[in-house]
Design a protein around this motif. Structure first.
Motif, PDB file in Angstrom:
ATOM      1  N   THR A 272      14.397  32.861  32.787  1.00  0.00           N
ATOM      2  CA  THR A 272      15.050  32.150  31.332  1.00  0.00           C
ATOM      3  C   THR A 272      15.494  30.700  30.785  1.00  0.00           C
ATOM      4  O   THR A 272      16.046  30.269  29.294  1.00  0.00           O
ATOM      5  CB  THR A 272      15.979  33.036  30.849  1.00  0.00           C
ATOM      6  OG1 THR A 272      17.062  33.347  31.664  1.00  0.00           O
ATOM      7  CG2 THR A 272      15.090  34.311  31.053  1.00  0.00           C
ATOM      8  N   PHE A 273      16.095  29.998  31.777  1.00  0.00           N
ATOM      9  CA  PHE A 273      16.939  29.137  31.710  1.00  0.00           C
ATOM     10  C   PHE A 273      16.287  27.456  31.057  1.00  0.00           C
ATOM     11  O   PHE A 273      16.397  26.224  31.319  1.00  0.00           O
ATOM     12  CB  PHE A 273      17.795  28.291  32.886  1.00  0.00           C
ATOM     13  CG  PHE A 273      19.127  29.453  32.928  1.00  0.00           C
ATOM     14  CD1 PHE A 273      19.522  30.517  32.320  1.00  0.00           C
ATOM     15  CD2 PHE A 273      18.639  30.128  34.296  1.00  0.00           C
ATOM     16  CE1 PHE A 273      20.430  31.431  32.379  1.00  0.00           C
ATOM     17  CE2 PHE A 273      19.970  30.920  35.319  1.00  0.00           C
ATOM     18  CZ  PHE A 273      20.330  31.815  33.828  1.00  0.00           C
ATOM     19  N   ARG A 331      20.436  26.616  26.615  1.00  0.00           N
ATOM     20  CA  ARG A 331      20.052  26.872  27.897  1.00  0.00           C
ATOM     21  C   ARG A 331      20.349  26.475  29.047  1.00  0.00           C
ATOM     22  O   ARG A 331      20.749  26.634  30.498  1.00  0.00           O
ATOM     23  CB  ARG A 331      18.804  27.699  28.009  1.00  0.00           C
ATOM     24  CG  ARG A 331      18.711  29.403  26.929  1.00  0.00           C
ATOM     25  CD  ARG A 331      17.404  29.446  26.803  1.00  0.00           C
ATOM     26  NE  ARG A 331      17.214  31.079  25.755  1.00  0.00           N
ATOM     27  CZ  ARG A 331      16.554  32.118  26.725  1.00  0.00           C
ATOM     28  NH1 ARG A 331      16.323  31.991  27.163  1.00  0.00           N
ATOM     29  NH2 ARG A 331      17.059  32.964  25.957  1.00  0.00           N
ATOM     30  N   GLU A 375      21.858  34.391  23.449  1.00  0.00           N
ATOM     31  CA  GLU A 375      20.696  34.508  23.393  1.00  0.00           C
ATOM     32  C   GLU A 375      20.019  34.516  24.460  1.00  0.00           C
ATOM     33  O   GLU A 375      19.027  34.796  25.286  1.00  0.00           O
ATOM     34  CB  GLU A 375      20.934  32.373  24.908  1.00  0.00           C
ATOM     35  CG  GLU A 375      21.469  31.223  24.586  1.00  0.00           C
ATOM     36  CD  GLU A 375      20.390  30.961  23.437  1.00  0.00           C
ATOM     37  OE1 GLU A 375      19.006  30.926  23.938  1.00  0.00           O
ATOM     38  OE2 GLU A 375      20.997  30.601  22.667  1.00  0.00           O
TER      39      GLU A 375
END
Length: 456
Positions: A272-273, A331, A375
């Motif tokens: 997800t980053f 992110r 997020e």
């Protein structure tokens, strides 16, 4: 305190009565590792299977280039049908479930979800009632398991996946009729012919979820295909996560935040980053779809639930990624590097020479919870909750430690087996008696030392 923090504290549950330790030695070590789980666990990246070709080759070389075998998993030796086909390397051929696996751990009844068509997503899991943060949605066993990394088989007509296909085809008939039917109904986004495998491996590679078998010294990473959990669709800000118990061969699906009735239950398929363009590229390559979640649409505004206070979060990500969306900046810069920042902040904060204020320490971690929620990355928040608990302990604030400790206990997906029991018991003991926390009084004592040095 923000509404988000109030909600987190309100979600903390009561604790079962446990005996506390008979002895306790106050810690003088400021390092993060001395604070125990979850702050001393390896980063998530270290738990993922090796992907670079040289890393994969090294893993196989260290394991002695093991052969792959097929295991049949049954509840007991008396069971006529198998619930799972397990393609594993020889190091695990005689590990786990040698006397049968026993019955599947109980799942919530009635189930808080149903499998139904979701517009644009095919079939998916949808909540049929409100689901609370941390609540178990489903527990089930896999139908098939295969290694995350496999050796190349250039001699096979269809390459390495062709060899896996042959193994699946040979052992597939031993599954129960229900398992076979459910497996073949799962989506297959892989080509049915050629070097990418066909129906059995295509379904496995489309629906496999990462699991680990820790008794494997070199090759612990596998993927499991599950009857219902594998139907969870992807979101870059998922509202649910999974936890695999290798000792019972079962996967738990649980909520990361409140899920409304009629809302789709989602998990994350990729890291997800990564920036949205890289997430999209990986999803397109592996699963042949384009993610349309709000975190992949830079035109959709996203704001925190309250104004941020700490400079690390309140400022922009520095303009380094000015050409991409604010979500990507958060992110890829702030969130991706927050762990390193938190570790340095902790050591500095409890140093006798520290110039950091107590408020700045708590603002950083409270802001982190807000940004992670913004997020949709609640699955990464547990470290910050642990820091908030230990920060209260460092100040000698027993009530604050109990509040945040209860939040951590209520939200944690503990490591399974004996290790997980010990982790949970440690936190339960600390919450019953906060002075048992390894951080107890560290900030108080460091302030006193700092004053003494100034006087000298």
């Amino acid at each position: 305190m923000s509404s988000l923090l109030d909600t987190l504290l309100a979600q903390a549950t009561g604790l079962p009565s446990v005996a506390t330790s008979n002895t306790h030695t106050q810690s003088t070590d400021p390092q993060v590792a001395s604070l125990g789980w979850p702050l001393n666990r390896p980063p998530d990246s270290e738990l993922a299977p090796p992907t670079a070709q040289q890393d994969v080759f090294k893993a196989f070389s260290n394991a002695g280039f093991p052969q792959m075998t097929a295991r049949v998993c049954r509840e007991s030796f008396q069971s006529s049908d198998a619930f799972c086909i397990w393609l594993c390397y020889s190091d695990l051929n005689n590990e786990y479930g040698n006397g049968g696996w026993g019955p599947t751990p109980l799942s919530p009844t009635p189930p808080p979800y149903s499998i139904q068509p979701v517009s644009g997503y095919g079939l998916g899991i949808v909540a049929n009632r409100p689901i609370k943060t941390g609540e178990t949605i489903l527990i089930e066993r896999p139908i098939a398991i295969y290694p995350a990394n496999i050796t190349s088989n250039s001699m096979h007509t269809n390459g390495q996946w062709g060899a896996i296909e042959d193994m699946y085809e040979t052992v597939f008939p031993v599954l129960g009729e229900t398992e076979k039917s459910v497996y073949m109904e799962l989506w297959n986004c892989k080509p049915l012919t050629g070097t990418l495998g066909n129906k059995f491996t295509g379904i496995a590679r489309t629906n496999g979820l990462h699991i680990r078998f820790t008794r494997s010294q070199f090759l612990p990473s596998y993927a499991g295909v599950f009857p219902s959990i594998s139907r969870c669709n992807h979101c870059c800000g998922p509202n649910a996560d999974t936890s695999f118990d290798e000792d019972t061969m079962s996967m738990r699906l649980f909520a990361l935040r409140p899920i409304a009735a009629g809302e789709q239950v989602t998990i994350g398929y990729v890291v997800t980053f990564l920036p949205a363009m890289f997430r999209q590229a990986e999803l397109q390559q592996k699963y042949l779809f384009t993610c349309e979640c709000k975190h992949c649409k830079p035109t959709v505004a996203s704001t925190p639930s309250r104004p941020l206070k700490h400079p690390y979060w309140a400022s922009s990500a520095g303009g380094i990624l000015s050409s991409v969306s604010p979500s990507d900046q958060r992110r890829c810069i702030q969130i991706a590097f927050r762990t390193e920042h938190a570790q340095k902040m902790w050591v500095e904060w409890i140093s006798p020479s520290s110039k950091d204020t107590d408020r700045a320490f708590f603002d950083f971690h409270e802001d982190a919870l807000v940004v992670l929620a913004q997020e949709g990355l609640e699955h990464t928040r547990i470290d910050h909750i642990a820091y908030l608990a230990h920060g209260c302990a460092a100040l000698g604030d027993a009530d604050g430690f109990k509040r945040w400790g209860n939040v951590l206990i209520s939200l944690s997906a503990w490591t399974h087996g004996k290790e997980g029991v010990l982790q949970m018991k440690a936190w339960q003991d600390w919450v019953r008696e906060p002075t048992f926390s390894p951080a107890w009084g560290l900030r108080v004592r460091s302030k006193a030392k700092g004053k003494q040095k100034c006087l000298a």
